[in-house]
Scaffold this motif. Structure first.
Motif, short mmCIF file in Angstrom:
data_model
loop_
_atom_site.label_atom_id
_atom_site.label_comp_id
_atom_site.label_asym_id
_atom_site.label_seq_id
_atom_site.Cartn_x
_atom_site.Cartn_y
_atom_site.Cartn_z
N ILE A 46 83.07 -15.79 105.19
CA ILE A 46 83.48 -16.52 103.77
C ILE A 46 83.62 -17.77 104.07
O ILE A 46 82.91 -18.39 103.11
CB ILE A 46 85.14 -16.13 103.66
CG1 ILE A 46 85.47 -14.88 103.49
CG2 ILE A 46 85.78 -17.63 103.06
CD1 ILE A 46 87.21 -14.48 103.34
N PRO A 47 83.26 -18.67 105.52
CA PRO A 47 82.88 -20.14 105.30
C PRO A 47 81.41 -19.72 105.08
O PRO A 47 80.71 -20.80 104.32
CB PRO A 47 83.13 -20.69 106.83
CG PRO A 47 84.32 -19.79 107.08
CD PRO A 47 84.15 -18.29 106.50
N PHE A 48 80.32 -19.09 106.09
CA PHE A 48 79.04 -19.13 105.28
C PHE A 48 78.83 -18.52 103.65
O PHE A 48 77.72 -19.65 102.95
CB PHE A 48 78.17 -18.21 106.14
CG PHE A 48 77.52 -17.84 105.59
CD1 PHE A 48 76.26 -18.44 106.67
CD2 PHE A 48 76.17 -16.73 105.23
CE1 PHE A 48 75.00 -18.60 105.99
CE2 PHE A 48 75.13 -16.47 104.59
CZ PHE A 48 74.01 -17.80 105.73
N GLY A 49 79.64 -18.08 103.09
CA GLY A 49 79.52 -17.86 101.94
C GLY A 49 79.77 -19.10 100.96
O GLY A 49 79.44 -19.26 100.00
N TYR A 50 80.43 -19.91 101.18
CA TYR A 50 81.08 -20.84 100.24
C TYR A 50 80.10 -22.60 100.85
O TYR A 50 79.85 -22.63 99.95
CB TYR A 50 82.46 -21.58 101.52
CG TYR A 50 83.06 -22.77 100.68
CD1 TYR A 50 83.26 -23.16 98.80
CD2 TYR A 50 82.65 -24.16 101.23
CE1 TYR A 50 83.91 -23.76 98.53
CE2 TYR A 50 82.96 -24.96 100.68
CZ TYR A 50 84.14 -25.26 98.86
OH TYR A 50 84.14 -26.64 98.68
N GLY A 51 79.39 -22.07 101.84
CA GLY A 51 78.78 -23.31 102.12
C GLY A 51 77.51 -22.86 101.58
O GLY A 51 76.82 -23.30 100.79
N LEU A 52 76.98 -21.44 101.60
CA LEU A 52 75.29 -20.99 100.28
C LEU A 52 76.21 -22.07 99.16
O LEU A 52 75.26 -21.88 98.42
CB LEU A 52 75.45 -19.61 100.51
CG LEU A 52 74.44 -19.03 102.07
CD1 LEU A 52 74.64 -17.89 101.79
CD2 LEU A 52 73.27 -20.19 102.01
N TYR A 53 76.98 -21.43 98.54
CA TYR A 53 77.38 -22.00 97.39
C TYR A 53 77.40 -22.95 96.53
O TYR A 53 77.13 -23.32 95.74
CB TYR A 53 78.64 -20.97 96.82
CG TYR A 53 79.63 -21.84 95.89
CD1 TYR A 53 79.23 -21.30 94.22
CD2 TYR A 53 80.51 -22.97 95.45
CE1 TYR A 53 79.82 -21.49 92.93
CE2 TYR A 53 81.44 -22.89 94.44
CZ TYR A 53 80.41 -22.19 93.00
OH TYR A 53 81.27 -22.30 91.68
N GLU A 54 77.64 -23.90 98.03
CA GLU A 54 77.76 -25.31 97.92
C GLU A 54 76.39 -26.04 97.82
O GLU A 54 76.30 -27.44 96.86
CB GLU A 54 78.79 -26.54 99.29
CG GLU A 54 79.98 -25.78 98.22
CD GLU A 54 80.87 -26.54 97.56
OE1 GLU A 54 80.32 -27.86 97.06
OE2 GLU A 54 81.66 -26.33 96.50
N LEU A 55 75.42 -25.24 98.62
CA LEU A 55 75.01 -26.19 98.83
C LEU A 55 73.47 -25.73 97.50
O LEU A 55 72.82 -26.50 97.09
CB LEU A 55 73.35 -25.05 99.82
CG LEU A 55 72.52 -24.93 100.26
CD1 LEU A 55 71.94 -26.19 100.17
CD2 LEU A 55 71.28 -23.33 100.86
N THR A 56 73.29 -24.51 97.07
CA THR A 56 72.96 -24.47 95.73
C THR A 56 73.64 -24.86 94.10
O THR A 56 72.74 -25.79 93.42
CB THR A 56 73.36 -22.71 95.10
OG1 THR A 56 74.81 -22.82 94.94
CG2 THR A 56 72.85 -21.77 95.82
N GLN A 57 74.70 -25.51 94.29
CA GLN A 57 76.07 -27.20 93.57
C GLN A 57 74.50 -27.77 93.57
O GLN A 57 74.82 -28.27 92.65
CB GLN A 57 77.43 -26.88 93.86
CG GLN A 57 77.55 -25.24 93.45
CD GLN A 57 77.58 -24.99 92.17
OE1 GLN A 57 77.79 -25.59 90.65
NE2 GLN A 57 77.65 -23.62 91.46
N LYS A 58 74.77 -28.53 95.02
CA LYS A 58 74.26 -29.73 95.57
C LYS A 58 72.22 -29.27 95.32
O LYS A 58 71.72 -30.48 94.50
CB LYS A 58 74.27 -30.00 96.72
CG LYS A 58 75.77 -30.40 96.77
CD LYS A 58 76.40 -31.18 97.54
CE LYS A 58 77.66 -31.00 98.06
NZ LYS A 58 78.65 -31.79 96.85
N ALA A 59 72.27 -28.39 95.44
CA ALA A 59 70.32 -28.52 95.49
C ALA A 59 70.44 -28.00 93.46
O ALA A 59 68.83 -29.00 93.02
CB ALA A 59 69.42 -26.66 95.75
#
Length: 45
Positions: free
Chosen positions: A26-39
């Motif tokens: 769950i935290p890994f998926g959230y981190g990937l989501y945030e990464l794609t948003q910021k990128a």
């Protein structure tokens, strides 16, 4: 060395393994989501 879990493992162990995957996933998926948003913001302006 660890061996793959067999289908005959007790339900409590299977629940613990599922909980451990969720605890990490769950935290890994959230981190990937945030990464794609910021990128996306970084590269599109």
């Amino acid at each position: 060395m660890t061996t793959p879990s067999s289908p005959s493992s007790p339900p409590s162990r299977r629940a613990l393994i599922a909980l451990a995957w969720l605890w990490v996933g769950i935290p890994f998926g959230y981190g990937l989501y945030e990464l794609t948003q910021k990128a996306t913001q970084l590269f599109t302006g």
